[in-house]
Motif scaffolding. Structure first.
Motif, mmCIF file in Angstrom:
data_model
loop_
_atom_site.group_PDB
_atom_site.id
_atom_site.type_symbol
_atom_site.label_atom_id
_atom_site.label_comp_id
_atom_site.label_asym_id
_atom_site.label_seq_id
_atom_site.Cartn_x
_atom_site.Cartn_y
_atom_site.Cartn_z
ATOM 1 N N PHE A 134 0.944 -1.148 0.021
ATOM 2 C CA PHE A 134 -0.022 0.182 0.102
ATOM 3 C C PHE A 134 0.935 1.301 0.043
ATOM 4 C CE2 PHE A 134 -2.529 -3.557 1.783
ATOM 5 C CZ PHE A 134 -3.864 -3.209 1.380
ATOM 6 N N LYS A 135 0.692 2.027 -1.040
ATOM 7 C CA LYS A 135 1.626 3.311 -1.240
ATOM 8 C C LYS A 135 0.766 4.512 -1.213
ATOM 9 C CE LYS A 135 5.566 3.268 -3.043
ATOM 10 N NZ LYS A 135 6.690 3.186 -4.096
ATOM 11 N N GLU A 136 0.965 5.518 -0.588
ATOM 12 C CA GLU A 136 0.172 6.755 -0.773
ATOM 13 C C GLU A 136 1.012 7.574 -1.946
ATOM 14 O OE1 GLU A 136 -1.168 9.359 3.024
ATOM 15 O OE2 GLU A 136 1.015 9.078 2.938
ATOM 16 N N LYS A 137 0.096 8.080 -2.683
ATOM 17 C CA LYS A 137 0.470 8.860 -3.909
ATOM 18 C C LYS A 137 1.051 10.350 -3.223
ATOM 19 C CE LYS A 137 -2.538 7.308 -7.394
ATOM 20 N NZ LYS A 137 -3.621 7.496 -8.139
ATOM 21 N N GLN A 138 2.414 10.707 -3.681
ATOM 22 C CA GLN A 138 2.932 12.071 -3.200
ATOM 23 C C GLN A 138 2.250 13.178 -3.283
ATOM 24 O OE1 GLN A 138 5.694 12.421 -1.351
ATOM 25 N NE2 GLN A 138 4.661 14.596 -1.052
ATOM 26 N N ARG A 139 1.493 13.927 -2.576
ATOM 27 C CA ARG A 139 0.832 14.987 -2.526
ATOM 28 C C ARG A 139 1.441 16.179 -3.024
ATOM 29 N NH1 ARG A 139 -3.362 15.400 2.316
ATOM 30 N NH2 ARG A 139 -4.794 16.215 0.450
ATOM 31 N N PRO A 140 0.853 16.975 -3.764
ATOM 32 C CA PRO A 140 1.647 18.311 -4.199
ATOM 33 C C PRO A 140 1.880 19.333 -3.144
ATOM 34 C CG PRO A 140 -0.726 18.001 -5.282
ATOM 35 C CD PRO A 140 -0.468 17.132 -4.095
#
Length: 304
Positions: free
Chosen positions: A152-158
């Motif tokens: 499970f990997k979060e997407k990098q936020r802006p």
């Protein structure tokens, strides 16, 4: 920082004990709930957490051994009794729908919601879920039947806009998305304002890897390298290594070696054999190799 929490519902292995429930976990990502495996007693444990059933829309089954999926039918039935209307997606190895469809037809043939089986192969990594903030990829494992873990990997936020600087340079609203994503700003006079002046970095993306059940596999190290939290099965102590090999399981020491090689930040070990009345021997073995190790236990919540 928004939620990224692991809740342990059960951490035992195949033989039931009075100490542990069968394997199941829930990952809470910004109030979206993702269940990982669903052994017997899962719905009882889920109630104890006070997590909202309605926010659970995806269940990930690692393999079709009973201690990882016997609770699924009861969970689906209970959701129906609660009047659920939202779709439920069950991500599982190929063959799951063929196994569960007849039971659902017999016991749950008037559900007020749809159950969709999203089957996958287990021989190579594959992204099986994605939304605006998260991806889930399979981790091929070796067990006595097709099995995989999940990454499970979060997407990098802006980047975050620094409001005072944006106002100072009178940046138009239509430029903000570009700036959030790393662009510099050019004023009407031609001055280049570096992005670093206008934004501050978002929090680093977080990650969680779940690996149960499997024989010792160094091949998974590259895929889980650097994750914030690794759950790895540690069914046996090193003294029972022959039994671990026979049943395609891992020892606590081996789990520690995987965590060390992958450079993870923290290791949780679980899926304990019923033969150990005191799992401290397993913690001692894993910690000797990888100090940042904790024992799984029912109702444990780890903030990632």
């Amino acid at each position: 920082m928004e939620k990224f929490e692991l809740h342990i519902l059960g951490c035992g292995s195949a033989l039931p004990t009075t100490r542990h429930f069968s394997t199941s976990q829930v990952l809470n990502v910004r109030e979206k709930l993702f269940m990982i495996d669903c052994g017997e007693g899962t719905q009882i444990q889920l109630r104890k957490t006070r997590l909202k059933f309605s926010r659970l829309n995806h269940v990930f089954i690692s393999h079709l051994h009973g201690d990882h999926c016997f609770g699924l039918l009861g969970l689906i039935s209970t959701f129906g009794l609660l009047g659920r209307t939202a779709d439920l997606h069950v991500h599982a190895p190929k063959g799951a729908e063929q196994l569960f469809a007849p039971m659902l037809e017999f016991f749950c043939n008037h559900l007020p919601y749809n159950v969709f089986f999203r089957e996958f192969e287990t021989n190579e990594p594959k992204m099986i879920y994605a939304d605006r903030s998260l991806t889930v990829t399979t981790i091929p494992l070796r067990h006595r039947l097709p099995c995989c873990g999940f990454l499970f990997k979060e997407k990098q936020r802006p980047n975050h806009i620094i409001r005072e600087m944006v106002d100072f340079y009178k940046v138009p609203v239509y430029e903000l998305n570009r700036i959030k994503n790393g662009a510099d700003y050019v004023t009407p006079e031609g001055e280049v304002v570096p992005n670093a002046k206008l934004t501050r970095p978002a929090a680093p993306a977080r990650s969680y890897a779940y690996c149960s059940d499997t024989i010792y596999m160094e091949q998974i190290v590259d895929q889980i390298k650097g994750v914030d939290l690794l759950f790895h099965e540690a069914t046996f102590a090193q003294a029972d290594l022959p039994r671990a090999k026979e049943t395609f399981h891992t020892t606590a020491e081996q789990a520690g070696r995987i965590a060390l090689a992958a450079g993870v930040k923290q290791l949780v070990i679980g899926h304990f054999s019923a033969r150990y009345e005191d799992e401290s021997v397993l913690l001692k073995e894993a910690s000797a190799v990888f100090p940042h190790t904790i024992l799984a236990k029912e109702m444990l919540c780890v903030d990632i």
